[in-house]
Structure formats: C-alpha cells, structure tokens
Design a protein around this motif. Sequence first.
Motif, PDB file in Angstrom:
ATOM      1  N   GLU A 431      39.578  47.799  41.430  1.00 43.66           N
ATOM      2  CA  GLU A 431      38.554  48.737  40.957  1.00 43.66           C
ATOM      3  C   GLU A 431      38.509  48.777  39.433  1.00 43.66           C
ATOM      4  O   GLU A 431      37.427  48.868  38.834  1.00 43.66           O
ATOM      5  CB  GLU A 431      38.830  50.131  41.518  1.00 43.66           C
ATOM      6  N   LEU A 432      39.673  48.703  38.779  1.00 44.20           N
ATOM      7  CA  LEU A 432      39.712  48.703  37.319  1.00 44.20           C
ATOM      8  C   LEU A 432      38.950  47.512  36.764  1.00 44.20           C
ATOM      9  O   LEU A 432      38.168  47.641  35.812  1.00 44.20           O
ATOM     10  CB  LEU A 432      41.168  48.674  36.840  1.00 44.20           C
ATOM     11  N   PHE A 433      39.154  46.353  37.359  1.00 44.44           N
ATOM     12  CA  PHE A 433      38.451  45.167  36.881  1.00 44.44           C
ATOM     13  C   PHE A 433      36.968  45.245  37.210  1.00 44.44           C
ATOM     14  O   PHE A 433      36.115  44.874  36.395  1.00 44.44           O
ATOM     15  CB  PHE A 433      39.060  43.905  37.495  1.00 44.44           C
ATOM     16  N   ARG A 434      36.651  45.733  38.391  1.00 50.68           N
ATOM     17  CA  ARG A 434      35.242  45.834  38.794  1.00 50.68           C
ATOM     18  C   ARG A 434      34.465  46.742  37.847  1.00 50.68           C
ATOM     19  O   ARG A 434      33.327  46.477  37.490  1.00 50.68           O
ATOM     20  CB  ARG A 434      35.151  46.349  40.225  1.00 50.68           C
ATOM     21  N   ARG A 435      35.086  47.830  37.433  1.00 47.33           N
ATOM     22  CA  ARG A 435      34.395  48.809  36.592  1.00 47.33           C
ATOM     23  C   ARG A 435      34.371  48.435  35.115  1.00 47.33           C
ATOM     24  O   ARG A 435      33.418  48.755  34.409  1.00 47.33           O
ATOM     25  CB  ARG A 435      35.071  50.179  36.738  1.00 47.33           C
ATOM     26  N   SER A 436      35.453  47.778  34.622  1.00 47.13           N
ATOM     27  CA  SER A 436      35.585  47.618  33.178  1.00 47.13           C
ATOM     28  C   SER A 436      35.994  46.224  32.711  1.00 47.13           C
ATOM     29  O   SER A 436      36.064  45.991  31.504  1.00 47.13           O
ATOM     30  CB  SER A 436      36.632  48.617  32.662  1.00 47.13           C
TER      31      SER A 436
END
Length: 516
Positions: A431-436
């Motif tokens: 999720e961290l990579f997907r968002r930012s």
Amino acid sequence: MSTPQRIRRVVIVGGGTAGWMTAAPLAQKFSRQLPVDGGPPTEVVLIESPEIGTIGVGEATLPTIRAYNATLGLDGADFIKRTQASFKVGIEFKDWKQVGERFFHGFGDFGPAINNLSSIQYWLHLRAVAENMPPYEDWSTSSVMARQMRFTPPTGEAAAPTNAYSYAFHFDAGLYAAYLREYAMGHGAQRIEGTITEVHQRPEDGFVTGVTLKDGRRVEGDLFIDCSGMRALLIGDTMQVPFEDWSHWLPVNRAQAVPSKRVEPLTPYTTSTARTAGWQWRIPLQHRTGNGHVYCSGFISDEEAGRQLIAGLDSEALDSPRLIKFTTGVRRECWRKNVIAVGLSSGFLEPLESTSIQLIMDAVGRIIQFFPETDCAPVLADEFNRRMSTQYESIRDFIILHYKLTQRRDTEFWRHVSGMAIPERLAHQIELFRRSGRVAVYDPDGFQEPSWQSLMLGLGIQPEAYDPMVTVIDPRELLAHFARVRASIAQTVAAMPTHADFIRANVRADSPMAKA
C-alpha cells in the motif's frame, strides 16, 4: 551446569552445500586459533552419510556469495572453473504479471540517487509530466546487460554505469560442496563417514553430548550444527523445536528438477517462467542447464507437472525429472541449547529469488559472530534466533509479493494466490508503494529498495503519487540528466563482451564436461 569453558569440538551433522559451507569458514577460523587455555585449537568434525542424498541441483545465488568466497580467500577463477559456474546479473520473470509479459529483477539500482532520493521517484515524476518516457529498466545497467547477453565485472567509480551493478553466480551445487570440502579439510576439518542411529543428551539439561553411528562409533562434541536437511535430525527430532507451516501463504509444495544440454546464447541471468500452477526455473551453467518446475500439488498432478517441465525445456533433457516434496515454513528457533540449525533443517523457502545459499551463509556468519562457550548462553541464542526470524520473514514476504501482485486469472492456482490474505506487514509495504512510490525495508540485511521497486513495478503497480521533493528540480534538467545516464549505460554495455565470450576468454572450465 558446569562452569562455561571454551568449545573444543564442533560437530556438523550432514554434508552437502550447507554442511561444507559451515565447515569451511569455521575450519579457517580455528586453524589460526591460539587458545588462551593452552589447549589444542577447536576441532571441526563433519559427519556425512553415504546413505542419505542431498537435494543439490544447479544453484543460483545472490551477490553476497562473492563476499563469502573472498573471506575464505578462494581464487575467483579457480572457483568458477571448478564449479562450472556462469555469471548472474539478475532474474528474468516471464508470464508472472500476465502471459506474454516479462520484467527483470537486476542486481543494482536505477541510476544514481538525486538529492538523496531514489531515481525511481524522479522517473515517476517525469512519467507524469513528459511524453514517451522510456521504461525504468533502461536506467538499470544490469537489465540492459541482460537484454544484450553481455557481461564483464564492474569497474570504476561507484556512481558510474561501469560500477552501478553487481553480480552473483550460477554453479553446480554438488561441485561447490566438493570444492569447499577440499578447502575445509585442507584447513583441518575432519570428515567422518557414517549414518547416525542415536543422539545422546545430558539428562540434567538436554544438551547434546554425542551421536552414535550405525557401525557403533560414538562422536562427541560441545556444539552441534544440524545440516541434516529437511530431516532436521537434531533441531527437530532431538530438540523438538516446532516447525511453523507457511503453506497458507506459499502453497507450492513440490519441485521436479532435471538437467538439460547447454544452449547458446549463454544467458547471464536466471529465468523464472510462470506455469499453470507454479513456475519453472532455468539456470545456465558452463556444461549444462539446470531446470526445475516448482508447483502446488493441489492444483496439478505430478505427472502433468513433469510433462510441463519437459515441454518447457529449450534443450534435450539429460536425465529424468527428480521429484522433491517440501513444506514451506521455518523452525520457531534455529538455535536451542547447544544445537544450531543451518540450511534446510532450519526452514524451507522456495528458490524463487535464489535465497537458500544466502540463508546458509548468513547463518554461518552469525554462528561466528555469536560463537558461544560450552554453556551456550541463552542470550546469544535469542539474538541469533531474532535475526534469523527477521530474515526468514522478510524473504517470505518478498516471495509472497510475486504471487499476490500477479494479474493472471487464467487458472485456479493464480486466482487462489492473487486473492489470498497476506501478512499485515507486506500489505503495508504494498500500500505504501501504491500510494507514494516509497519502499519500506524491514530487514537491513535483506532485499533493498531497488529489488522491491523492480518487483512492484514489474508486476504492475502504478504508484498514484511520488515524493513531492522531486519537484524542486526543473523537469527539463531532469530529462537531460536521465538522457545522459541512459546513453552512458547503453554505451557501457555495448562495449562489453558477450557473457559466453567473457567466460571463454577468462574462466572457461577445464574439465572435459565443458566440451560436451
């Protein structure tokens, strides 16, 4: 318990890759030992059974294998020739995202950092504001080398394309074990051939004191290292350390391995091709190609898996496929009392990212780092277990990532793995990579930011945003910088010899097998 004293004898149970990778550095260390108590140096004894085979097939490694070899003082060219090795700059993944698509996990970064930020962040920014931005792999020297089948060791300044990549090896695991056996015994290690029939423990605390062999001989010691493979003779059968099953996250439980004839071009990388219920490896050695099919028996029969393996070969098979059964997971403790598990006795993770030898190597390094006295102080075991647990879990999550992010829905297996629940920590990383576009790395000794970026971008995650600090640089300056780096990488790689030519000119194996 008696007063702690120096360990006088280390007994390694089991040979193969794990056993001799453990024996070699210990023998090297103790051959230089000057005991303060005036006694003889610590003995290293390895018990190897002719009745118990090893799992060894053609092995692919990670770049840190070079540090292990260098610590032993091995001659690089001699090692390559003796093990029929080739070079590896990464792994090509075919049909993992979708059938017909590929991506590359290279050993290296995507160009130098800019203002201490990953170049991928700037690439994400330019992709959003510029037209026809080339793919991110164009800024990976190792990826461009792989496309063109070229190789030469890195040289020059760290930030230059000539040094912006790393490499590992493909080699014959059986030949590597034999090579290290010769080294270890040359440094004083003793080899005992025999099959263990009984393990003896001290009644008052359960420490192992010795083992009895089939012919009646008894081998005693102070510290026992379990390299008995999946049998886990000491850590499992004797110490009763539970095995934590991870098959609900990693359901593949079978592998079939078969060698085939060498073919050209000699690729400087491992290939992993997704199949209907698992994946197939291809590992090019100097004298042959190693192949295997890793799959889940709940979704495909052994017979059909064998047919898929043979059908997927790009050269003639040299033998019949050999079946290996396993359960993915780890021992809850790799060190209990005076028994330490190394290799498959400590756990099993499928070889999707070539981590089996890495786990052996790091375990041995930690044994040396936390080498005990005869009391095997629990605090040392606790720290060893903490670090091994962190490493196993980090690798586990990295492997799960390959399955979870697939866009394939064409078979029941791929629908199952893409829809399964995953560890919370991994869910956060995705999720961290997907968002930012940012990466969370939990294990400082494990896969680093470029590896996670390769997998998540390669499997189709398109970050919704990027670090806002990248916008302080004019996009025109960034485009010019990226164009220069891309051109420099292309020029550097074009000047390299092919992988096969480099081996032929420098490290071609001398054995007759190389001519086959």
